[in-house]
Structures are given as C-alpha cells and as structure tokens.
Design a protein around this motif. Structure first.
Motif, mmCIF file in Angstrom:
data_model
loop_
_atom_site.group_PDB
_atom_site.id
_atom_site.type_symbol
_atom_site.label_atom_id
_atom_site.label_comp_id
_atom_site.label_asym_id
_atom_site.label_seq_id
_atom_site.Cartn_x
_atom_site.Cartn_y
_atom_site.Cartn_z
ATOM 1 N N ILE A 4 0.851 -1.175 0.000
ATOM 2 C CA ILE A 4 0.000 0.000 0.000
ATOM 3 C C ILE A 4 0.890 1.228 0.000
ATOM 4 C CG2 ILE A 4 -1.624 1.344 1.386
ATOM 5 C CD1 ILE A 4 -2.730 -1.394 2.353
ATOM 6 N N LYS A 5 0.679 2.078 -0.989
ATOM 7 C CA LYS A 5 1.487 3.290 -1.056
ATOM 8 C C LYS A 5 0.713 4.474 -0.460
ATOM 9 C CE LYS A 5 4.028 6.089 -4.347
ATOM 10 N NZ LYS A 5 4.085 6.432 -5.755
ATOM 11 N N ARG A 319 -4.148 3.436 -10.189
ATOM 12 C CA ARG A 319 -3.784 3.674 -8.796
ATOM 13 C C ARG A 319 -4.498 2.744 -7.815
ATOM 14 N NH1 ARG A 319 -2.673 9.267 -9.201
ATOM 15 N NH2 ARG A 319 -2.203 9.419 -7.004
ATOM 16 N N MET A 320 -5.449 1.988 -8.294
ATOM 17 C CA MET A 320 -6.187 1.104 -7.383
ATOM 18 C C MET A 320 -5.268 0.064 -6.735
ATOM 19 S SD MET A 320 -9.374 2.075 -7.169
ATOM 20 C CE MET A 320 -10.315 0.695 -6.497
ATOM 21 N N ALA A 321 -4.218 -0.295 -7.439
ATOM 22 C CA ALA A 321 -3.329 -1.352 -6.932
ATOM 23 C C ALA A 321 -2.471 -0.891 -5.760
ATOM 24 C CB ALA A 321 -2.438 -1.861 -8.064
ATOM 25 N N GLU A 322 -2.370 0.417 -5.569
ATOM 26 C CA GLU A 322 -1.469 0.928 -4.522
ATOM 27 C C GLU A 322 -2.203 1.763 -3.485
ATOM 28 O OE1 GLU A 322 1.185 3.180 -7.037
ATOM 29 O OE2 GLU A 322 0.004 5.012 -6.806
ATOM 30 N N THR A 323 -3.522 1.871 -3.638
ATOM 31 C CA THR A 323 -4.276 2.776 -2.772
ATOM 32 C C THR A 323 -5.293 2.023 -1.927
ATOM 33 O OG1 THR A 323 -4.055 4.470 -4.498
ATOM 34 C CG2 THR A 323 -5.663 4.896 -2.747
ATOM 35 N N MET A 324 -5.168 2.149 -0.617
ATOM 36 C CA MET A 324 -6.226 1.665 0.277
ATOM 37 C C MET A 324 -7.328 2.717 0.277
ATOM 38 S SD MET A 324 -6.029 0.836 4.381
ATOM 39 C CE MET A 324 -5.914 -0.947 4.371
ATOM 40 N N ILE A 325 -8.587 2.273 0.195
ATOM 41 C CA ILE A 325 -9.699 3.230 0.187
ATOM 42 C C ILE A 325 -10.668 2.868 1.309
ATOM 43 C CG2 ILE A 325 -11.532 4.301 -1.183
ATOM 44 C CD1 ILE A 325 -10.072 3.335 -3.700
ATOM 45 N N ILE A 353 -22.294 3.265 12.069
ATOM 46 C CA ILE A 353 -21.842 3.938 10.838
ATOM 47 C C ILE A 353 -21.563 2.942 9.722
ATOM 48 C CG2 ILE A 353 -20.872 6.050 11.818
ATOM 49 C CD1 ILE A 353 -18.105 4.508 11.817
ATOM 50 N N PRO A 354 -21.635 3.416 8.470
ATOM 51 C CA PRO A 354 -21.146 2.620 7.358
ATOM 52 C C PRO A 354 -19.623 2.561 7.426
ATOM 53 C CG PRO A 354 -21.704 4.831 6.597
ATOM 54 C CD PRO A 354 -22.097 4.752 8.048
ATOM 55 N N LEU A 355 -19.061 1.432 7.076
ATOM 56 C CA LEU A 355 -17.592 1.320 7.008
ATOM 57 C C LEU A 355 -17.222 0.273 5.979
ATOM 58 C CD1 LEU A 355 -14.733 2.014 7.973
ATOM 59 C CD2 LEU A 355 -14.980 0.266 9.742
ATOM 60 N N ILE A 356 -16.564 0.725 4.931
ATOM 61 C CA ILE A 356 -16.082 -0.177 3.873
ATOM 62 C C ILE A 356 -14.587 0.081 3.731
ATOM 63 C CG2 ILE A 356 -16.256 -0.846 1.454
ATOM 64 C CD1 ILE A 356 -19.076 0.516 1.460
ATOM 65 N N ILE A 357 -13.820 -0.993 3.728
ATOM 66 C CA ILE A 357 -12.368 -0.852 3.543
ATOM 67 C C ILE A 357 -11.940 -1.693 2.353
ATOM 68 C CG2 ILE A 357 -10.081 -1.092 4.554
ATOM 69 C CD1 ILE A 357 -11.300 -0.842 7.295
ATOM 70 N N TYR A 358 -11.324 -1.040 1.413
ATOM 71 C CA TYR A 358 -10.719 -1.723 0.264
ATOM 72 C C TYR A 358 -9.213 -1.776 0.470
ATOM 73 C CZ TYR A 358 -8.352 -1.897 -4.244
ATOM 74 O OH TYR A 358 -7.468 -2.197 -5.257
ATOM 75 N N ASP A 359 -8.675 -2.967 0.542
ATOM 76 C CA ASP A 359 -7.241 -3.190 0.713
ATOM 77 C C ASP A 359 -6.721 -3.773 -0.597
ATOM 78 O OD1 ASP A 359 -4.719 -4.241 1.261
ATOM 79 O OD2 ASP A 359 -5.277 -5.027 3.230
ATOM 80 N N ALA A 388 -1.115 -0.486 7.792
ATOM 81 C CA ALA A 388 -1.080 -0.574 6.326
ATOM 82 C C ALA A 388 0.197 0.046 5.777
ATOM 83 C CB ALA A 388 -2.305 0.140 5.740
ATOM 84 N N MET A 389 0.742 1.016 6.519
ATOM 85 C CA MET A 389 1.981 1.655 6.085
ATOM 86 C C MET A 389 3.213 0.946 6.648
ATOM 87 S SD MET A 389 1.176 3.760 3.872
ATOM 88 C CE MET A 389 0.125 5.106 3.289
ATOM 89 N N GLY A 390 3.006 -0.241 7.174
ATOM 90 C CA GLY A 390 4.141 -1.083 7.535
ATOM 91 C C GLY A 390 4.691 -0.874 8.926
ATOM 92 N N GLN A 391 3.974 -0.106 9.762
ATOM 93 C CA GLN A 391 4.464 0.148 11.114
ATOM 94 C C GLN A 391 3.597 -0.570 12.140
ATOM 95 O OE1 GLN A 391 7.188 2.154 11.912
ATOM 96 N NE2 GLN A 391 7.518 2.069 9.710
ATOM 97 N N PRO A 392 4.200 -1.039 13.232
ATOM 98 C CA PRO A 392 3.370 -1.565 14.317
ATOM 99 C C PRO A 392 2.654 -0.398 15.011
ATOM 100 C CG PRO A 392 5.673 -1.562 14.967
ATOM 101 C CD PRO A 392 5.639 -1.103 13.535
ATOM 102 N N PRO A 393 1.338 -0.460 15.132
ATOM 103 C CA PRO A 393 0.654 0.650 15.811
ATOM 104 C C PRO A 393 1.073 0.743 17.279
ATOM 105 C CG PRO A 393 -0.904 -0.736 14.596
ATOM 106 C CD PRO A 393 0.398 -1.478 14.642
ATOM 107 N N ALA A 394 1.298 1.956 17.739
ATOM 108 C CA ALA A 394 1.752 2.195 19.123
ATOM 109 C C ALA A 394 0.586 1.932 20.071
ATOM 110 C CB ALA A 394 2.241 3.634 19.252
#
Lengths: 552, 552
Positions: A4-5, A319-325, A353-359, A388-394
């Motif tokens: 994911i970019k 850009r769909m291949a590199e973008t989380m939406i 709430i509505p929540l849709i995640i495209y990975d 998603a950006m490769g970091q462990p969440p704190a």
C-alpha cells in the motif's frame, strides 16, 4: 508482494449506516459505494466513539476514546499534546493531508502556553488535528443575529463569490437555500424547504467542489506516500440539494419510521428531553420526514456519484493497486426513528456507521465483496492505517485495534464490547428549564457487547438497556427491569474496567516497561541489601574501593 | 488586609507522617517542624496520589491524579501538554522556582514532535514540570556496572568536586558512604553501613547544601511574587548521615515495628511478593531496623535543624508576614512495618504524609497550632497555592481542592474518599519468575473513606480491605471476607465513579460549558425548525431576503 502506497480516507457527515444499497436499503441506490463494497470488506457493526461531529472526529483522528482525548463535544478544543493519526504516520514517513471538514477546535490557550505559532508548520498541524491542510472547509457557515457560528475563513464561500455568486454568504443563500414562490430565499435551515432545489449550479455545490479538490490533489506528483482525508460536508443538514438530485427521490421512497408508541410511555428522563426537543418534535411528523428524507437521499446520491468519479479516476490511472480506500461517516441521523431528529443518542441510526475498507493487497483477495460483523470502533481506523503503512501501531497510545486481520480473512481474538460516549453538558437541554445539570453530570456512556446495549447515565439517573436479539429495533428499554439487573451489573463491570484503563500512560510503550524490570540495580540503585556479599561481583566492585580522604 | 506575596513549598523525600514530634513520635525530636505546626495547621490525614517519588510528585506538580497525567512510575515521562502548577501560577503573575528534586522525566519525543527546544524558556519549563530552575538536584547519582541511573548533570556532585572531594562521584564515595575498619569505602547503599558517619563535612552534605541554595534565593531581590519549591533529597535512602547526626539516636530510640504474624499467614498475592522482596526481607530483621532507623532519624534531625535556619531567616527579615510556608513529603517509608521496606503499597506508613501549612493572613489566626483531620490529598496543594495568590483555581484542570477554608477555620462540604494508585508494571516483581503480568494489569488503586481502606488490584486478583476503626494498625485484610463484600462493593462504586470522571476535558471550563447552552441558534445553527414562524424575528430576518440571481 503488493504494497500500500497511499490511503484515501473518505468520510461523509451524518451518513446513516443503512442508507447504502449494499447495506440493504430498499429504495436508496448507491452504485458507487457498492462498487467499493464489492472490492473490499463492509463492516456491518461499526460504531463511533461519540454520536456528534466534533467528538467523533477527534476519536477518528487520534485513535483514542473521548474519555481519553477530552474533546467531548463540538467546539470543545482538542488539547495540545494529544497525538494524532498524522503524527503516527509521519513517523512512518507518510504525509497526512486534509481536504474538507474536521470540526477541530483549536486549543489556543495551550498553543500559547507552549509558544506554538499558528502559522508555523508544527503549529498549523496542532491546530488542524495533525493534518497538513490541502483545503479545510468545515461547511458550517451559519450566521445569526449574533454573528457567524464559525469565524474561520471558508474557502468554499470565497470560491463561490469568485464564481459570481452574490452576497457575503452564498454558502447560505445559494448552496443551501432554494427560492420560494415569491422569489425569496427559501432557506435550507427550514425543513419545509427541503423539497426545493438549491439555488446553485449542480457542479458548484459542496460535494462536487470537494471532489475537484481531491482530483487536484490526486493529480499532483507526491514524493512521499500519503494519506488523504477527503472529508465531505454532506449529507449533513441543511437538507437541501441542487437539481436534479432534489427530485430523484420522493415520498414513496421514504421508509417507515422505526418508532413505537411504547417509547413514549415512560421514557428515560434524558431520552425524554431529547425526544421532546425541536428536532425530535419535527421529525416525528410524517410531513417533515416526507419533505426531508428525499432531500437527504438526493444528497447521498450526489455523494455516491462523486465517489464514482474518484473510483473511475483511480482505476484509469492505475492507482487502485497501490491505494487503500476507506468509506465511512462520523455518525448517523435519526430522521424520525425513535421520535428523534439529529443524532446524539445511542440507537443504531445515530451511533452506528457505514464502514467499507478496500485493501489492494493480494492478501485481501479472498475477502473482496464480503461483510464482517465483528464489533468495530471508529478508533480502529488509525491503527489500521499505521499498520497498512508497515508500522506496528503504538498500542500504548492508540486505543483502537488494527483491522487488517479481518481484511485478510483471519479471525483474531477480539474485543468483548464497543464503547461510545455523549457529553451533553453544553446543550440547552442540560440547562435551566430542562434537566438543569452540572457539566460533570451531563454525560452518557454506551456499552454494547453485540447483543445487550447498556447506556449508563451520570447524574443519578437509572440506566437504559436494550436486548437487540429479542428487540432489534431497540423499542423496549429494560433499564428499570428487575429481571435485568444482573445483565446491567455485568455490563457495568465492562464499563468500569474500561474507565480504569491506563489511557494516559502514553509516553512509554509496553515493551519499554517490560524492559525496565529489574534493571535499576545494574545502574547502581541498591535497595534492601545489607552486606556486600549480597551483591553481584561487578556491582560490589563498583561501590567499593579506598577513599582518598577521610573527612570524618 | 494581609496578603500572601510568596510561597515556600518545602518537600522532604520519604519522610513518614509520624516521624515528627508534633505528630506524636515518642523519641524523634523535630523542634523546628513543630515551630511551623505551632504557627499553622497540621493536616493529620493527608495522602499522596501514589506512594512512589516520580508519580507522586507529578501529581503534586499538576494537581491531578496519576490516572489523569499518566506518569505512573519513576521515569515514566510526564507528557508534553500536561498543565503544571507553574503554568497556573504564571497566569496569576507568580514565578515558580525549583530548588532540589523533582524526579521529572522529560517527554523528549513529545517535545521533538512539537518542536520545543530544551534550551528555550518554554522548553526548559516543560522539561522541568513547569518550574524555572534555580538549581535542580535529584540526588540519585547511583552508578553500577551499566552506568549511572541518572545521566543528568548533578550540580551537587560538581560542587563537591569543587570543594576538593576526590573521585568522579563524591556523592557516593563521600556524601553517601562512610569508612570501614580497614579504611575502605563503607557504601551507604548497604544497610549495615547506616551506623557509620558519612565521610563528609557536615556542612557539605546534601541537606545543608540545599538550604544554602534556598538562602541565596531568598536573599535575592525578586520583582514578581514567587513560589519556591524547596525540594530536599533526604531522609530518602541511602540511609547514612554525617556526624554528629549519625549517633544522635540509637537502638533505644527505635520504636517497635508495626507488624503481625497474621499478615504473613495468607497474604494477598501482590502484598506477598512485595513483602518477600529484598527490602521487605531486610527490614523484617531487627538488626537492620536498629542500624537503619537511627540513621533515618538522624537525617530527619538534620532536616529539622536546617528548616530552623530557614524559619530564623524569614523571621529575622520580616518575611513571615508575607510568606505561606508548606512542609510535606512525597510519600513515607515502611521501615519494617508490615514486613515491608521502602514504600509502594498503601499502608499508612507508606501512603500517608506529613502536611503542615502556615498561612500568614489574619484570617488564619484562629487555627494556628491546630490540627485538621479532613481527608486531604497531595493534589490539594496546587489549587491552594493558586487560591493563595488570589486566583480561582481552574477546576476543570486541577482535580484537587483548595484547602484555604480549613486554614481559615471553616468546615466546607468535602470529599467522601481519597484515591491513590500504584503502577508496578516496571518492577522486577511484575515480571517473569514473580507475578509475570502484562503492563496494563500490574496496577493498584486505593480508596480510603476515613474508615475503610480498599485496595483494588487489576489483573484478576481479589481486593484488599482494612477497617481502620477496628484495626488501626491495618493487620487484618478483609478482602476475602464474605461478611465484607457489601462494603467492598460500596467502595468500588466510589472508585468507578471516580474512574469515569471527565478528567481530560481540560480545555473548557465549567462556566464556559454552561455559557454555550442554547447559544448556537443565535449564531445561525437552526435545527428542527420547519417554517419561519418558529424563529425569532431577528433570526428569521437574517436568513431571509431576495436572492439577486436564480441559478436553478
């Protein structure tokens, strides 16, 4: 391995969880929201941390409960020092950009105390909840006898003037008003005018304008990976929409209200004052619902169409291949359900709430087009983005949980309940003539474990309780039921355990704490040793020797 | 009308509440502490917010519970943005100066995030919990095989070197060590050496050195009113004191330990590991108590003598009439009571503190030399100081309560209970081989209502409970007693109500919240109105008119 970019984090304002066709609405058509749902995971039980714009958004943007960040209502400033999504992402080398609304109120006193200049890079981020601002437009250019609700400059209003729209507040007189039979302004603030088309060219209305801002952002070269928070103003009131959307839906498309006479029989005192306020009274009338809801649906349809343009653009540019939406909302809208207008309380139309995640990653291929019914909180997005950006969440700062396992078809151990809060201390109904409460008492907490929904009220009131298995419409308040006191006690344990959590221990990680254990003696702090034989040889050597001088 | 111009806020470190002659100690003589008690009010039931240096001090310096500020143990940094006593006083035009110890650990990451330079005026205050530094000396110049415990520069150590004391750490080799029979260093870290005189000239030891720093401060002209936090390092360990104090007291002056065989019979699992740690084991031996306690008493006697010099100076210079003087400690010391050494837990020798307040104003004349047994918390000092300087304490930030009414002979409505906390997650005994707990679980809360003392333990343990009316020595833990579950439940309600308080709602005052009520419509936010007739004429006029153009 796909990566994911970028992250496109789209938020609507006051969009109900069930006003999407993919969520089963019988008349509302949202083909473009559905396109995203077909590519991603739709979370069916997602809840906000507070059913009100400002408090909810501060939780989205900090990944922390309202009880933790303290910005508990609209215009309660987010205190300086609170760590934001943008701060977490910058540590991962990712930029965070804002396009649209945040409802952030700046802690000006705190900034002055710390010498943070509003026009410095860091000061500007602190003032805009951690984002760099592409364009900020809160879309609340209301004006009354005592001035504007929001004194900030409105880029949208300025742009309208540049397009030739007349007057000093075309946001009101054109984007959010129609024209009545006499040729006068039919203000969108009045619900009877919701049937009118707004007096504006469609492409100049708020939603297309924000989409163009996003398109401009997406078309620029960016050196660093980014998160773009595209935060629409609609379908939030004023309920009015330009042609052709204003008559796309009509009274026949309005679903019946979810309300029951039992709710009015002996309501909880807090529910009663909300139900009896002007919004509750108005939306309890069928003619108001039939005027407003088609406009609300038209606003959503316009949002959906604009969302389609974004998807088209991302697809066409590869850009769909590199973008989380991500598509979500800050809270819902009662629209007359439960005899209520607006939001504020914890029935599903308000707090869910509505929540849709495209990975885009290959790991998510197996879940595309599926739904997930895990108990999800708004604060889960921040850690999901960091991950998603490769970091462990704190996890000593972020109180939400990374949703990636669900996107990748896993079933992680998960939370027992979701929590939400509502601080009504600043509302008229907490004041004289109504509930007349002290600010510390005018607060509600919701605990929902997937079946039982408890609302604990401070200030000495009894609780509210709903069994959503037996009563999915939440009509029967069991808060005073003798048969349900054990259930209430069980849920109060969850709430109180949560309230005692170490939410402010944010300056040291769990790993750092574990790493401290037993280390002080190695740096010479010797507690409880009587004689040198009790010490390790190297430590003993360190505190021994022969003094050069004797001063005794 | 007399006014307070300055505040001398004297803190000792690890001074037990009952080691003052005015508090009834049978052998300890503190004539100068008693002089202050004769001029002021001695609070007999004052408690710290955490029985450990760092966490306790952060509560003194912010006026907020540990659960609110998050710096829950030594070296857990106080997060940037937390508002300090110094910040409150500066708003009142009062300077806050530090002389001595704070045990503050800086939130370096937070400062970097906000671009706060440590060498700027604001950055330095953030790094020193809101004080301007006259001299900071934390007095923990311990050194082991892995380096120094505290890497900060030690002004005292540098001064000792300048006086000709040899070596790189005369704090250890001279101020805190004696000389044994062979002429070698008898380190103060080893309890057997407590009987030795320290290898230093008396006037060069830590307590006189800090007094001289204070005298220098007091002798300077000051343009603004000030608070001076004179924060002594002693009688905290290492337990060693120079002649003549080292043999002022002997084994005959040592009071018997407050301990009972019942406490070892079936102890609470957390109490058990503390009791069994090295300090608990050591202080359970009579020979250790007989060696250490006379040194501890000698250290206190030296503190008392130095305090007398300060009082003399203030009296001689006519400053008593304009100076509020406070004497307290950051926590106590078990000294073998309850089979414990050190502090950490919630028995009175650990969590209860001495507190004497001298108020020079005429309104306090009637209370001079009296005691007050109200339930007082360490966080009450910050609002008391703000009030003494003529400002209303900001009660949306400061969680303590102004003690002035007690000083002026009034009996205000008061709190039901005091709260204290202990986070042991960073201690070896929370780790492998001992309790082996996650950092979020290794936490204790105390609720004391004046009779019943409940200790709630996170992590699934049963609570501890003491009835201090029937059992003033706190020997009988009723936490598992079937007869006392209702009492435990009652105290848990107090704890949980407290845990849910809106402690982070610090950016808006209660008066401001009340002022918001019903005001949004006057600035044009119209919710729930259907037709113009429902609006006030001026508001109606504001949203009406004739548009110049029709775009539909």
């Amino acid at each position: 391995m796909s990566q994911i970019k970028n992250i496109l984090f789209v938020m609507y304002d006051q969009l109900r969880h069930d006003y999407l066709s993919c969520a089963g609405h019988p008349t509302m058509r949202t083909p473009n929201f559905d396109r995203l749902a077909a590519k991603g995971v739709r979370f069916t039980r997602a809840y906000v941390q507070s059913p009100i714009c400002g408090a909810s958004r501060m939780s989205f943007y900090t990944g922390r409960y309202v009880h933790s960040h303290g910005a508990a209502w609209n215009n309660f400033p987010l205190k300086v020092g609170e760590i934001t999504l943008g701060d977490h992402l910058r540590k991962a080398g990712v930029e965070s950009w804002l396009i649209g609304k945040t409802h952030m109120s700046v802690d000006a006193e705190g900034m002055a105390r710390l010498g943070l200049a509003p026009d410095s890079v860091i000061g500007a981020r602190v003032a805009d909840c951690g984002f760099d601002v592409w364009v900020r437009e809160d879309g609340l250019n209301a004006e009354g006898p005592e001035g504007f609700y929001d004194e900030k400059r409105s880029p949208y209003n300025e742009w309208l003037k540049g397009q030739g729209y007349p007057g000093h507040n075309p946001w009101h007189t054109h984007a959010n008003s129609g024209v009545d039979a006499e040729g006068d302004i039919a203000s969108g603030w009045l619900l009877q005018n919701a049937v009118q088309p707004a007096n504006i060219r469609e492409e100049d209305s708020e939603t297309p304008w924000l989409t163009r801002q996003a398109m401009e952002f997406l078309s620029q070269p960016h050196k660093a990976p980014w998160l773009c928070h595209l935060s629409y103003i609609k379908p939030h009131w004023p309920y009015i929409v330009p042609a052709p959307w204003h008559n796309l839906y009509g009274p026949a498309d309005v679903v019946p209200p979810v309300r029951d006479a039992r709710e009015k029989a002996d309501p909880h005192p807090v529910y009663k004052v909300f139900m009896n306020n002007q919004a509750g009274q108005a939306f309890s009338k069928d003619e108001v619902r039939e005027a407003v809801i088609p406009a609300y649906m038209g606003l959503i349809a316009q949002c959906d169409a604009e969302f389609g343009k974004l998807l088209d653009f991302l697809e066409e540019t590869g850009r769909m291949a590199e973008t989380m939406i991500v598509l979500t909302s800050d809270h819902g809208d009662y629209l007359g359900d439960h005899w209520m207008g607006e939001k504020d309380l914890f029935h599903d139309p308000s707090v869910r709430i509505p929540l849709i995640i495209y990975d885009p990653r290959a790991e998510a291929d197996a879940t595309r087009g599926t739904t997930c019914d895990a108990l999800v909180e708004a604060i889960d997005l921040a850690p999901t983005f960091v991950a998603a950006m490769g970091q462990p969440p704190a996890d000593h700062i972020l109180e939400g949980r990374d949703l990636t396992p669900f996107l990748h078809g896993q079933t992680p151990a998960w939370r027992q309940a979701v929590f939400s809060e509502y601080d009504y201390s600043g509302m008229a109904l907490a004041g004289p003539g109504y509930l007349d409460m002290e600010p510390e008492d005018a607060r509600l907490f919701m605990v929902f474990d997937g079946r039982w929904k408890l609302i604990h009220a401070e200030g000495g009131f009894r609780p509210m309780l709903f069994d959503t298995a037996a009563d999915p419409d939440e009509f029967t308040d069991l808060g005073a039921s003798a048969d349900h006191q054990a259930e209430i006690a069980r849920l109060m344990v969850l709430l109180n355990d949560w309230a005692r959590r170490p939410a402010q221990r944010t300056t040291i990680s769990k790993a750092e704490i574990k790493g401290m254990r037993g280390k002080s003696r190695r740096v010479g702090v010797i507690i409880g040793a009587v004689a040198p034989e009790e010490l390790a040889p190297d430590l003993r050597a360190k505190i021994s020797g022969r003094p050069e001088r004797d001063y005794r």
